[in-house]
Design an enzyme around this catalytic site. Structure first.
Site, mmCIF file in Angstrom:
data_model
loop_
_atom_site.group_PDB
_atom_site.id
_atom_site.type_symbol
_atom_site.label_atom_id
_atom_site.label_comp_id
_atom_site.label_asym_id
_atom_site.label_seq_id
_atom_site.Cartn_x
_atom_site.Cartn_y
_atom_site.Cartn_z
ATOM 1 N N LYS A 183 36.901 49.938 36.939
ATOM 2 C CA LYS A 183 35.858 49.143 37.593
ATOM 3 C C LYS A 183 34.507 49.827 37.425
ATOM 4 O O LYS A 183 34.393 51.049 37.584
ATOM 5 C CB LYS A 183 36.207 48.983 39.067
ATOM 6 C CG LYS A 183 35.292 48.065 39.853
ATOM 7 C CD LYS A 183 35.799 47.914 41.278
ATOM 8 C CE LYS A 183 34.919 47.010 42.110
ATOM 9 N NZ LYS A 183 35.431 46.846 43.486
ATOM 10 N N SER A 222 35.628 42.219 44.731
ATOM 11 C CA SER A 222 34.693 42.587 43.678
ATOM 12 C C SER A 222 35.359 43.244 42.456
ATOM 13 O O SER A 222 34.691 43.462 41.441
ATOM 14 C CB SER A 222 33.630 43.523 44.233
ATOM 15 O OG SER A 222 34.189 44.747 44.670
ATOM 16 N N SER A 238 38.346 43.899 48.262
ATOM 17 C CA SER A 238 37.953 43.789 46.851
ATOM 18 C C SER A 238 39.049 44.089 45.850
ATOM 19 O O SER A 238 38.881 43.809 44.667
ATOM 20 C CB SER A 238 36.753 44.705 46.573
ATOM 21 O OG SER A 238 35.610 44.201 47.205
#
Length: 445
Positions: free
Chosen positions: A78, A152, A176
């Site tokens: 990420k 996210s 997330s």
């Protein structure tokens, strides 16, 4: 030629250790899949093709290859965690495009275990919202590319669900990891506080790093590597007291029928597995929505402080501005301690809480970053009211597929436990996986 794209991390690492395949062959196969699929799915902000192949050769030359738990396994990271030699953009035009001098400790642990970082995945700006779109890219759900992957950690989830990597690294500050995992049919676990080293910004203790995987086995393996422990074989969880709650913790937000049905279905599976299953709702306080909003906005305010606000999107600027007055308050941790104190008696009575993972499916993919703050708040709250409480408590929470939506896309449930129960949650998820199997990757490509 045998393709290793779509195989699990456990299968790949065993084959590499036994020299049935080389790390370069594995990585090259996954890079080819990324090349074919990512233009329409948007998982990656950056693909490290040449560096990944060179690093695969370095793994092959290691003297400890036969002991590496993730030998030759491609992994996506990420884009809010530092990867040596690459910029960390966090989905924003306001962040500097300068290479990181060193890996974040979680990335370093993955590499030490033999994994190869193939790329950095798309996130919403500053990882604020539950849809992954922004000036640097939009991550789509491989099961239905018209819809958002969630956020996210949406780019990481897209990469795994499409078979572009077998595992990916993400993090979870308000859901997330669990939101995109639930949307994309993956297994994830947000570990409890202190199990895995936190990120460069942890939103005053809310955010935890964790795995995204297609199987419970891979999630367990990756979590052990991230936690710096030895991977252990799964153990039977025994007969547990399981509470099933279909109630949204947030007043005015309801759980849609397919997600409630998935939780009931999972409850039946666990009952047949020998657990003591009862309907019971945790005593969520009416103030939970306010507490969550204060922490959510304050974390963004802290992250946005060093950045040029003119380069931030409107929704991020509003979110950060709303959070500035709360930075001092949330930093004390008092509200989180009151919530833990209120919920502890419930978890003294029940070993595991089972809930729907989401209240409804993700919205249409698109430029949510160009819309107003209130529109984003409403769509996020409507989809994922069940995740934030467990960031506030700091307790472990897991998402695992269980059933399908009317569209054929995966549906998921959430398992929550008291501190230190990560292995128990994974064991229960393994029982759901064994009795309610699902397709591991989306039918794309």
């Amino acid at each position: 030629m045998t393709t290793w794209a779509g195989r699990t991390a456990a299968e790949i690492s065993a084959a590499v250790r036994e020299k049935r395949v080389t790390p370069r062959e594995v990585v090259a196969g996954h890079l080819e899949r990324i090349r074919r699929l990512d233009a329409r799915l948007g998982a990656f902000r950056l693909v490290r093709a040449e560096r990944a192949l060179a690093e695969a050769d370095e793994v092959a030359a290691r003297s400890d290859l036969a002991e590496l738990p993730l030998a030759g396994v491609p992994v996506a990271v990420k884009d809010n965690l530092a990867v040596r030699g690459e910029s960390r953009r966090v989905g924003s035009a306001a962040t500097p495009d300068t290479p990181a001098a060193r890996d974040h400790v979680t990335v370093a642990r993955l590499r030490a275990a033999g994994a190869v970082v193939v790329g950095l995945t798309n996130v919403p700006e500053l990882c604020v919202f539950g849809t992954t779109d922004g000036v640097l890219g939009t991550a789509r759900n491989p099961w239905d590319p018209a819809r958002s992957a969630g956020g996210s950690s949406g780019g990481s989830a897209t990469a795994v669900a499409a078979g572009m990597v077998p595992i990916a690294l993400g993090n979870d500050g308000m859901g997330s990891l669990r939101i995109p995992a639930a949307n994309c049919g993956l297994v994830t676990i947000k570990p409890g506080r202190g199990v895995v080293p936190a990120g460069d910004s942890d939103w005053f203790g809310l955010a935890e790093n964790g795995p995204l995987a297609t199987t419970v086995e891979d999630a367990r393996l990756m979590l052990a590597v991230l936690a710096g422990t030895e991977p252990a074989p799964p153990a039977a969880p025994g007969a547990l007291a399981v509470a099933v709650s279909l109630r949204s913790p947030l007043a005015g937000v309801t759980v849609s029928r397919p997600y409630a049905a998935a939780a009931r279905d999972a409850a039946g599976v666990l009952m047949r597995a020998g657990h003591r299953v009862r309907r019971a709702d945790p005593p969520y306080p009416l103030s939970l929505a306010t507490t969550a909003l204060m922490h959510w906005t304050a974390g963004t305010a802290a992250d946005a402080r060093p950045l040029d606000p003119r380069l931030l999107t409107r929704r991020t600027r509003v979110h950060a501005r709303l959070g500035r007055p709360f930075v001092g308050t949330v930093g004390t941790g008092a509200a989180r301690e009151r919530l833990r104190h209120r919920l502890e008696p419930f978890f003294a009575e029940y070993d595991v809480l089972l809930t729907p993972a989401l209240a409804r499916r993700s919205p249409k993919a698109g430029p949510w970053h160009e819309r107003g703050w209130l529109s984003n708040l409403l769509v996020n709250t409507a989809c994922s009211p069940l995740t934030p409480a467990w960031n506030l408590t700091g307790w472990p929470a897991l998402a695992v597929p269980c059933g399908t939506l009317p569209s054929g896309a995966p549906c998921a449930v959430q398992l929550v436990g008291r501190p230190g129960s990560e292995e128990r949650l994974l064991a229960v998820a393994g029982q759901l996986e064994a009795r309610k199997p699902w397709r591991r990757t989306a039918p794309v490509g």
